[in-house]
Design a protein around this motif. Structure first.
Motif, PDB file in Angstrom:
ATOM      1  N   PRO A 226       0.826  -1.206   0.000  1.00 20.43           N
ATOM      2  CA  PRO A 226       0.000   0.000   0.000  1.00 20.43           C
ATOM      3  C   PRO A 226       0.869   1.269   0.000  1.00 20.43           C
ATOM      4  CG  PRO A 226      -0.018  -1.056   2.142  1.00 20.43           C
ATOM      5  CD  PRO A 226       0.766  -1.939   1.251  1.00 20.43           C
TER       6      PRO A 226
ATOM      7  N   VAL B  26       0.534   5.582  -0.182  1.00 19.76           N
ATOM      8  CA  VAL B  26      -0.404   6.699  -0.126  1.00 19.76           C
ATOM      9  C   VAL B  26      -0.107   7.637  -1.285  1.00 19.76           C
ATOM     10  CG1 VAL B  26      -1.337   8.536   1.296  1.00 19.76           C
ATOM     11  CG2 VAL B  26      -0.395   6.484   2.350  1.00 19.76           C
TER      12      VAL B  26
ATOM     13  N   TRP C  47       4.431 -27.475   4.437  1.00 19.27           N
ATOM     14  CA  TRP C  47       2.997 -27.500   4.677  1.00 19.27           C
ATOM     15  C   TRP C  47       2.373 -28.236   3.503  1.00 19.27           C
ATOM     16  CZ3 TRP C  47       1.704 -25.236   9.187  1.00 19.27           C
ATOM     17  CH2 TRP C  47       2.587 -24.280   9.702  1.00 19.27           C
TER      18      TRP C  47
ATOM     19  N   VAL D  65      -3.810 -16.254  10.740  1.00 22.42           N
ATOM     20  CA  VAL D  65      -3.025 -15.040  10.965  1.00 22.42           C
ATOM     21  C   VAL D  65      -3.974 -13.855  10.988  1.00 22.42           C
ATOM     22  CG1 VAL D  65      -1.251 -13.584   9.955  1.00 22.42           C
ATOM     23  CG2 VAL D  65      -1.034 -16.050   9.847  1.00 22.42           C
TER      24      VAL D  65
ATOM     25  N   LEU E 227       1.148  -8.274  11.185  1.00 17.45           N
ATOM     26  CA  LEU E 227       0.500  -9.584  11.193  1.00 17.45           C
ATOM     27  C   LEU E 227       0.948 -10.338  12.426  1.00 17.45           C
ATOM     28  CD1 LEU E 227       0.931 -10.621   7.479  1.00 17.45           C
ATOM     29  CD2 LEU E 227      -1.195 -10.115   8.659  1.00 17.45           C
TER      30      LEU E 227
ATOM     31  N   ARG F  63       0.793 -14.216  14.251  1.00 17.40           N
ATOM     32  CA  ARG F  63       0.516 -15.591  13.896  1.00 17.40           C
ATOM     33  C   ARG F  63       0.465 -16.410  15.176  1.00 17.40           C
ATOM     34  NH1 ARG F  63       4.847 -19.392  12.493  1.00 17.40           N
ATOM     35  NH2 ARG F  63       3.911 -21.216  11.542  1.00 17.40           N
TER      36      ARG F  63
ATOM     37  N   VAL G 146       7.193   2.600   4.280  1.00 12.63           N
ATOM     38  CA  VAL G 146       6.691   3.073   2.988  1.00 12.63           C
ATOM     39  C   VAL G 146       5.309   3.692   3.117  1.00 12.63           C
ATOM     40  CG1 VAL G 146       8.025   1.507   1.547  1.00 12.63           C
ATOM     41  CG2 VAL G 146       5.812   0.768   2.449  1.00 12.63           C
ATOM     42  N   ALA G 147       4.706   3.575   4.269  1.00 16.97           N
ATOM     43  CA  ALA G 147       3.315   4.009   4.380  1.00 16.97           C
ATOM     44  C   ALA G 147       3.182   5.467   4.818  1.00 16.97           C
ATOM     45  CB  ALA G 147       2.575   3.105   5.364  1.00 16.97           C
TER      46      ALA G 147
ATOM     47  N   VAL H 233       0.344   6.794   7.329  1.00 14.23           N
ATOM     48  CA  VAL H 233      -0.678   5.779   7.565  1.00 14.23           C
ATOM     49  C   VAL H 233      -0.130   4.719   8.515  1.00 14.23           C
ATOM     50  CG1 VAL H 233      -2.186   4.075   6.484  1.00 14.23           C
ATOM     51  CG2 VAL H 233      -1.547   6.164   5.244  1.00 14.23           C
TER      52      VAL H 233
ATOM     53  N   ALA I 195      -2.243 -22.181  12.908  1.00 10.53           N
ATOM     54  CA  ALA I 195      -1.196 -21.185  12.682  1.00 10.53           C
ATOM     55  C   ALA I 195      -1.554 -20.275  11.509  1.00 10.53           C
ATOM     56  CB  ALA I 195       0.125 -21.896  12.400  1.00 10.53           C
ATOM     57  N   GLY I 196      -2.370 -20.802  10.598  1.00 17.13           N
ATOM     58  CA  GLY I 196      -2.732 -19.999   9.428  1.00 17.13           C
ATOM     59  C   GLY I 196      -3.772 -18.956   9.748  1.00 17.13           C
TER      60      GLY I 196
ATOM     61  N   ARG J  13       5.942  -4.007   9.465  1.00  9.50           N
ATOM     62  CA  ARG J  13       7.230  -3.930   8.792  1.00  9.50           C
ATOM     63  C   ARG J  13       7.170  -2.970   7.605  1.00  9.50           C
ATOM     64  NH1 ARG J  13       8.748  -9.595   6.848  1.00  9.50           N
ATOM     65  NH2 ARG J  13      10.151  -8.388   5.560  1.00  9.50           N
ATOM     66  N   ARG J  14       5.961  -2.710   7.128  1.00  7.96           N
ATOM     67  CA  ARG J  14       5.796  -1.848   5.965  1.00  7.96           C
ATOM     68  C   ARG J  14       5.625  -0.388   6.368  1.00  7.96           C
ATOM     69  NH1 ARG J  14       7.486  -5.729   2.744  1.00  7.96           N
ATOM     70  NH2 ARG J  14       6.118  -7.526   2.711  1.00  7.96           N
TER      71      ARG J  14
ATOM     72  N   PRO K  62       0.517 -20.775   5.262  1.00  8.96           N
ATOM     73  CA  PRO K  62      -0.835 -20.719   4.707  1.00  8.96           C
ATOM     74  C   PRO K  62      -1.276 -19.318   4.298  1.00  8.96           C
ATOM     75  CG  PRO K  62      -0.769 -22.163   6.608  1.00  8.96           C
ATOM     76  CD  PRO K  62       0.589 -21.557   6.499  1.00  8.96           C
TER      77      PRO K  62
ATOM     78  N   LEU L  22      -0.062   1.128   9.664  1.00 13.25           N
ATOM     79  CA  LEU L  22      -0.461  -0.183   9.162  1.00 13.25           C
ATOM     80  C   LEU L  22      -0.390  -1.206  10.281  1.00 13.25           C
ATOM     81  CD1 LEU L  22       1.496  -0.318   5.798  1.00 13.25           C
ATOM     82  CD2 LEU L  22      -0.928   0.162   6.129  1.00 13.25           C
TER      83      LEU L  22
ATOM     84  N   VAL M  52       7.795 -29.706  12.763  1.00 16.21           N
ATOM     85  CA  VAL M  52       7.163 -28.410  12.537  1.00 16.21           C
ATOM     86  C   VAL M  52       7.551 -27.405  13.615  1.00 16.21           C
ATOM     87  CG1 VAL M  52       5.214 -29.100  11.110  1.00 16.21           C
ATOM     88  CG2 VAL M  52       5.015 -29.257  13.575  1.00 16.21           C
TER      89      VAL M  52
ATOM     90  N   VAL N 200      -2.170 -28.110  12.500  1.00 15.96           N
ATOM     91  CA  VAL N 200      -1.260 -27.023  12.881  1.00 15.96           C
ATOM     92  C   VAL N 200      -1.424 -25.847  11.922  1.00 15.96           C
ATOM     93  CG1 VAL N 200       1.153 -26.361  13.076  1.00 15.96           C
ATOM     94  CG2 VAL N 200       0.403 -28.560  13.970  1.00 15.96           C
ATOM     95  N   ALA N 201      -1.537 -26.151  10.620  1.00 19.91           N
ATOM     96  CA  ALA N 201      -1.650 -25.083   9.626  1.00 19.91           C
ATOM     97  C   ALA N 201      -2.938 -24.303   9.812  1.00 19.91           C
ATOM     98  CB  ALA N 201      -1.594 -25.673   8.219  1.00 19.91           C
TER      99      ALA N 201
END
Lengths: 375, 398
Positions: A74, A76, A150, B242, B264, B266, B255-256, B259, B239-240, B251-252, A110, B261, B300, B235-236
């Motif tokens: 994203p 801006v 997975w 998210v 995530l 998990r 660049v934002a 804004v 864990a999925g 982490r972004r 996933p 953000l 895993v 597990v998936a």
């Protein structure tokens, strides 16, 4: 007898077929996934293919990416937000063609697999649509061979044609000695999609006969990560069949493509059904024995003749019985033993008061030789 | 179909009449006349190379039997199995004898009339009903060193079965288009279906062939693979899940601009293993299954979170274990896995996945536990079904 060079002939043939199938899928722009153990040359084969065709190849390792790398970052802009595509997508869009190579797909968590759904099928990354001439190729290690593997999620698996990458000792030996042979992408003739209608018709006819196979998501986790039958994969199979015909790919490659799309079980049934389609209809043969042409392969000839004998035995009227012998008589010169086995079935269901036809004599010598006829 | 091999037609008719369930395969092999090779052999492309002079000396029954024998080499994919079984060029002969024994052990009693003395399991000092891999010994036994020449060949025949039996190329291979591996598989499936149908209707198909057909049409799934897939999926799925969280910067964020953000997050799934320790359980199998679960979790990266509950009608104390050997299988008496599952769901932090290892002779709760996935390992050959809401994997004995 020396030389391990020609050992494992069947394995070598399967490997050649997998390479041919990969070429067809890339030419037909169907997303394809190679399954194989680590270190067996999947990545180098795909790179060599792109190099040989002079296409740009962008390698993206899915397991070290985040979902937003595929959904766009994203940014801006003024009072809005744009989803900027990452560099690899922009380079492919500028080149207008090429290979998008998604490596290590089965180690992608996933959430990343979910983000890949649109990229794989629609070739859309963020706000950017990749050109039609971009092919998607992926490689993965079976989960039991990758430390942190997975199973592929069922929706992602359903968007790909799965090819098994067997190691072929011969290709390894040759490659080490003289460099790896780069597989070529076949040139599909401009009008290859004309054959699509026929291929779809065949699939449709098959699904009429086996409606349960139109959509059958597998119940266990391991096979959900491979090809399974759904309307999308059946369409994919038809497309690959047509492309395989146009590219004159071998039988083995075509079967690998079909099984890779709809899964082993449904694929085998479809191919067996296709083979059966080539056999003459026994009732039609009985109605006009002169039209019967003996199939070339022995087992097909046996299937055709056994079917004729079986339908006569099911309803042995004198007329049908005589027609059955006429069919066997036409086959006797080409395949006396095949016809003789069917003749035994026919001989057992002789309708009362029917005269023995001339053709019976044709089989007497071979049956006597085999010790099955006294006197 | 090839008139230059004498007795072929009669031999095939004999074979197709005596073994009707193999007829499709018999007629599917392509016969090539190869004068002077001194044998009748098959290659991997389903071509049968026959020396006409040799064939002319056989009766139709003998020729037909050789055809059936060779067809079985192809059906049972002996050439393809030779490589994985560790057969090298100089051991090929021993492998072919083992493969012969696998074929002959129930076909000779069923009426095969092979020329010479066919190899039987007894000649290899083994019980009948095994596979070639089990008959095969890479080296002759020690005492074999003192055998007189020719004695080792007891029950042998001087016929070279060809590359279709051991995968080593022969000079005569070729001639005519080979059957593609794919078509060969389709043909083998067809024969397997014929065998099963004939076995149901007429009932005189040898047991070895029926076993082969069953295995070809419905290959047994390795329970380790199935259990691994079910566990990975559980597990998936956890864990999925998210989700986005504003607790930490994304982490972004760089660049934002202005804004904010979300990052995530998990979830790391927590796992509990419920072991059935009632009197009816096989302790050995339980240990094997438990070790397998532990290995999978380690793969895993979740081995540290495992808690093990021993359970019969009551639940024992919870233990954190680092090795399957540390689990004490105390208990005996009746079984109620419902109690074990209930205890697992009341652990804090609540496990996201419960693995239940049981012999299945237990009452189950009607409803799945809330917020917890259940994977059931059913131990033993005749364990009853697990409830529909759980993912079940069968762990057979042996």
């Amino acid at each position: 007898m020396n030389g391990s060079g020609r050992r494992f002939a069947a394995g070598a043939q399967r490997h050649d077929a997998a390479i041919a199938a990969l070429g067809v899928a890339v030419a037909a722009r169907v997303p394809v996934l190679l399954w194989g153990a680590p270190g067996t040359g999947k990545t180098s084969t795909i790179r060599a293919m792109a190099e040989k065709m002079g296409w740009p190849c962008e390698t993206v390792i899915a397991s070290i990416r985040e979902p937003s790398d595929f959904a766009g970052l994203p940014v801006v802009v003024g009072d809005g937000v744009r989803f900027a595509p990452p560099g690899w997508a922009r380079r492919l869009a500028e080149a207008g063609r090429g290979l998008l190579f998604l490596d290590e797909l089965s180690t992608a968590p996933p959430a990343v697999q979910a983000a890949l759904l649109r990229v794989v099928l629609e070739r859309v990354v963020g706000d950017l649509a990749l050109p039609d001439a971009v092919s998607v190729v992926a490689a993965a290690n079976p989960p039991e061979q990758a430390a942190d593997g997975w199973d592929l999620s069922a929706p992602l698996a359903n968007r790909l044609c799965h090819l098994t990458w067997d190691i072929d000792p011969r290709a390894v030996a040759d490659g080490l000695a003289g460099g790896w042979a780069a597989p070529a992408v076949p040139d599909l003739p401009g009008r290859w999609e004309a054959g699509l209608g026929l291929a779809r018709g065949l699939v449709a006819a098959f699904l009429h006969a086996r409606p349960a196979l139109a959509c059958a998501p597998p119940s266990d986790a391991a096979s959900a990560g491979r090809g399974w039958p759904s309307p999308r994969t059946w369409d994919m199979a038809a497309r690959l069949l047509a492309a395989g015909d146009a590219a004159e790919a071998g039988e083995e490659a075509r079967s690998a493509l079909v099984r890779g799309s709809v899964g082993e079980g449904a694929g085998v049934e479809f191919l067996a059904w296709l083979a059966e389609m080539d056999l003459p209809d026994p009732e039609a043969v009985l109605a006009d024995p002169a039209s019967f042409v003996l199939p070339k392969r022995g087992d097909r000839a046996y299937a055709a003749l056994a079917a004729v004998a079986a339908v006569v035995a099911a309803d042995p009227t004198p007329q049908r019985w005589v027609a059955g012998w006429q069919v066997l008589g036409r086959a006797a010169s080409g395949a006396p033993d095949v016809a003789a086995v069917a003749a035994r079935t026919l001989a057992r269901c002789r309708p009362d008061g029917t005269r023995l036809p001339e053709e019976v004599k044709l089989f007497a010598p071979v049956l006597r030789d085999a010790g099955l006829l006294r006197g | 179909m090839n008139a230059t091999v004498p007795g072929l037609a009669a031999g095939r008719v004999w074979a197709a009449t005596r073994f009707p369930y193999l007829a499709t395969g018999l007629f599917g092999t392509q016969v090539v006349a190869d004068p002077g090779i001194g044998t009748v052999a098959v290659d991997e492309g389903w071509r049968l190379h026959a020396d006409p002079d040799l064939a002319a000396r056989w009766t139709p029954a003998q020729f037909g039997s050789v055809l059936v024998h060779h067809l079985c080499h192809l059906l049972r994919a002996h050439a393809e199995r030779a490589g994985p079984a560790g057969v090298t060029q100089d051991q090929a002969r021993r492998w072919v004898r083992a493969a012969d024994a696998e074929i002959n052990d129930d076909l000779v009693p069923a009426g095969l009339e092979l020329p010479g003395t066919p190899v039987l399991p007894a000649h290899l000092g083994a019980q009948p009903g095994l596979l070639a891999e089990q008959y095969f010994t890479p080296r002759p036994p020690r005492d074999g060193a003192f055998r007189l020449p020719g004695q080792e060949e007891a029950g042998g025949w001087d016929l070279d079965c060809g590359s279709g039996a051991d995968g080593c190329p022969r000079p005569w291979d070729g001639g005519g288009a080979p059957l593609a591996p794919w078509q060969a598989r389709l043909l083998a499936r067809q024969v397997a279906q014929d065998c099963l149908r004939h076995g149901r209707e007429a009932g005189n198909v040898p047991a070895g062939l029926l076993r082969w057909s069953d295995e070809l049409l419905e290959p047994a799934v390795d329970w380790r693979k199935a259990l691994a897939a079910e566990l990975r999926r559980a597990v998936a799925d956890t864990a999925g899940a998210v989700d986005y969280s504003y607790r930490r910067p994304s982490r972004r964020a760089a660049v934002a601009g202005d804004v904010v953000l979300p990052a995530l997050r998990r979830p790391v799934p927590d796992i509990a293993v419920v072991c059935d320790t009632s009197g009816s359980m096989s302790e050995e199998l339980l240990a094997v299954a438990l070790a397998e679960v532990e290995g999978l979790l380690r793969a895993v990266g979740l081995a540290r979170q495992v808690r093990v509950l021993a359970c019969d009608t009551a639940v024992g104390p919870v233990r954190r274990v680092s090795s399957a050997r540390q689990v004490e299988l105390v208990g005996g008496g009746g079984t109620d896995m419902g109690a074990g599952i209930d205890a697992a769901s009341r652990l804090r932090p609540r496990p996201a996945i419960a693995v239940v290892l049981t012999d299945g002779y237990t009452p189950w709760p009607d409803e799945p536990p809330r917020g917890m996935r259940v994977v059931v390992g059913l131990i033993g050959d005749d364990a009853p079904e697990a409830p529909g809401w759980a993912r079940a994997v069968r762990v057979p004995a042996g």
